[in-house]
Design a protein around this motif. Structure first.
Motif, PDB file in Angstrom:
ATOM      1  N   VAL A  63       0.805  -1.122   0.040  1.00 27.21           N
ATOM      2  CA  VAL A  63       0.062   0.065  -0.031  1.00 27.21           C
ATOM      3  C   VAL A  63       0.817   1.220   0.068  1.00 27.21           C
ATOM      4  CG1 VAL A  63      -1.493   1.432   1.358  1.00 27.21           C
ATOM      5  CG2 VAL A  63      -1.827  -1.141   0.882  1.00 27.21           C
ATOM      6  N   LYS A  66       1.656   2.737  -3.334  1.00 25.33           N
ATOM      7  CA  LYS A  66       0.567   2.794  -4.517  1.00 25.33           C
ATOM      8  C   LYS A  66       0.361   4.339  -5.233  1.00 25.33           C
ATOM      9  CE  LYS A  66      -2.949   5.050  -1.098  1.00 25.33           C
ATOM     10  NZ  LYS A  66      -4.253   4.457  -0.783  1.00 25.33           N
ATOM     11  N   PHE A  72      -2.982   0.293  -8.741  1.00 24.13           N
ATOM     12  CA  PHE A  72      -2.932  -0.406  -7.393  1.00 24.13           C
ATOM     13  C   PHE A  72      -4.242  -1.049  -7.122  1.00 24.13           C
ATOM     14  CE2 PHE A  72      -3.065  -0.933  -3.060  1.00 24.13           C
ATOM     15  CZ  PHE A  72      -1.694  -1.704  -2.647  1.00 24.13           C
ATOM     16  N   SER A  74      -6.319  -2.231  -4.146  1.00 23.51           N
ATOM     17  CA  SER A  74      -6.548  -2.497  -2.813  1.00 23.51           C
ATOM     18  C   SER A  74      -7.293  -3.600  -2.413  1.00 23.51           C
ATOM     19  CB  SER A  74      -7.202  -1.364  -2.349  1.00 23.51           C
ATOM     20  OG  SER A  74      -8.586  -0.990  -3.126  1.00 23.51           O
TER      21      SER A  74
END
Length: 296
Positions: A63, A66, A72, A74
């Protein structure tokens, strides 16, 4: 994908790969010039032979990257495989990658088109890119030789030939339409009359197309008490139209259905005029005559 995102904020939303080439779908339409810039940017990274790093980290750690990633997800959890080109692209990926970018050789965009509000870009890589360029260069040289021009003059020479041909075609069609006008008078005089006292005029127009029919419609709609069937015949296509003349009762939608059934085509329209078309058939004259007999 990285170059398009880095330079123009175009996101990759689709990816397709087959044996010969690769397609990417972008959420933004890019111009020829923009794609050329992206292509050159990509190849510069390839030619610099940058190392490609593969690492593994937990999704909670990923994370933190990102903001550096062009994409990205999640929703991914657990241990992620991170692939990064040094000082360039970073993404989560489970695919195969070379240890250095130089092993790709080169990337060449071969075409692009509008796709779902963005664009689809097709490109080839490595040896395929070289073979594709060689084949197209050979074709270009062959066309240039046949036109007796330099390779860079081919587009202008082809456009000139095309425009010259279209001009000659317009002249020929104009002469053909004059012939059809003369034939119209003879056909009108000999046209049968149905039970309602309406003339059923069938006019075959060989060598013409749907545009010619449309241009010819005013000629037949000016004829009083006449139902006209215009049939344009070309080697691969038959186009047809039905029109009511001045002060003529009837419904062209019924007649166009008869023509569609006879020719195996499709078409429609309004009560005073309808158009359709079908694939060419050798017995089109017999089919047209059968419709005329039905209308009589």
């Amino acid at each position: 994908s990285y170059a398009c995102w880095k330079l123009f904020k175009a996101n990759n939303i689709g990816f397709h790969m087959n044996e010969d080439d690769v397609f990417i779908d972008l959420d933004k339409e890019l111009t020829d010039e923009e794609l050329l810039q992206a292509e050159l940017y990509t190849n510069e990274i390839i030619w610099e032979n940058r190392p490609v790093h593969i690492s593994y980290m937990d999704s909670t750690e990923a994370v933190k990257l990102k903001d550096k990633m062009r994409k990205f997800n999640s929703k991914l959890t657990g241990t992620l495989r991170i692939v990064s080109v040094e000082d360039a692209d970073i993404c989560t990926c489970c695919g195969t990658h070379p240890p250095f970018t130089g092993m790709l050789g080169s990337v060449k965009v071969i075409r692009h088109e509008k796709h779902k509000g963005g664009c689809r870009v097709e490109f080839v890589c490595g040896r395929r890119a070289l073979l594709d360029a060689d084949a197209k260069n050979s074709t270009l040289l062959s066309v240039a030789a046949s036109l007796s021009v330099k390779p860079e003059q081919v587009p202008a020479a082809v456009n000139k030939q095309k425009n010259d041909l279209l001009a000659q075609l317009d002249i020929a069609k104009s002469k053909l339409l004059k012939i059809e006008e003369e034939k119209l008078q003879e056909t009108y005089a000999a046209a049968p009359v149905n039970a309602d006292g309406v003339k059923v005029l069938a006019l075959p127009m060989e060598g013409h197309d749907a545009k010619d029919i449309k241009a010819f419609l005013p000629k037949v709609t000016a004829l009083k008490n006449t139902l006209s069937l215009l049939v344009a015949v070309q080697p691969e296509r038959i186009s047809y139209a039905v029109a009511l003349g001045a002060d003529t009762a009837g419904d062209c939608r019924i007649v166009i259905k008869l023509l569609n059934e006879a020719f195996g085509g499709r078409g429609g329209g309004k009560s005073d005029c309808a158009q359709g078309g079908a694939d060419y058939c050798a017995d089109w004259q017999e089919k047209l005559q059968s419709v005329v007999e039905t209308l009589k």
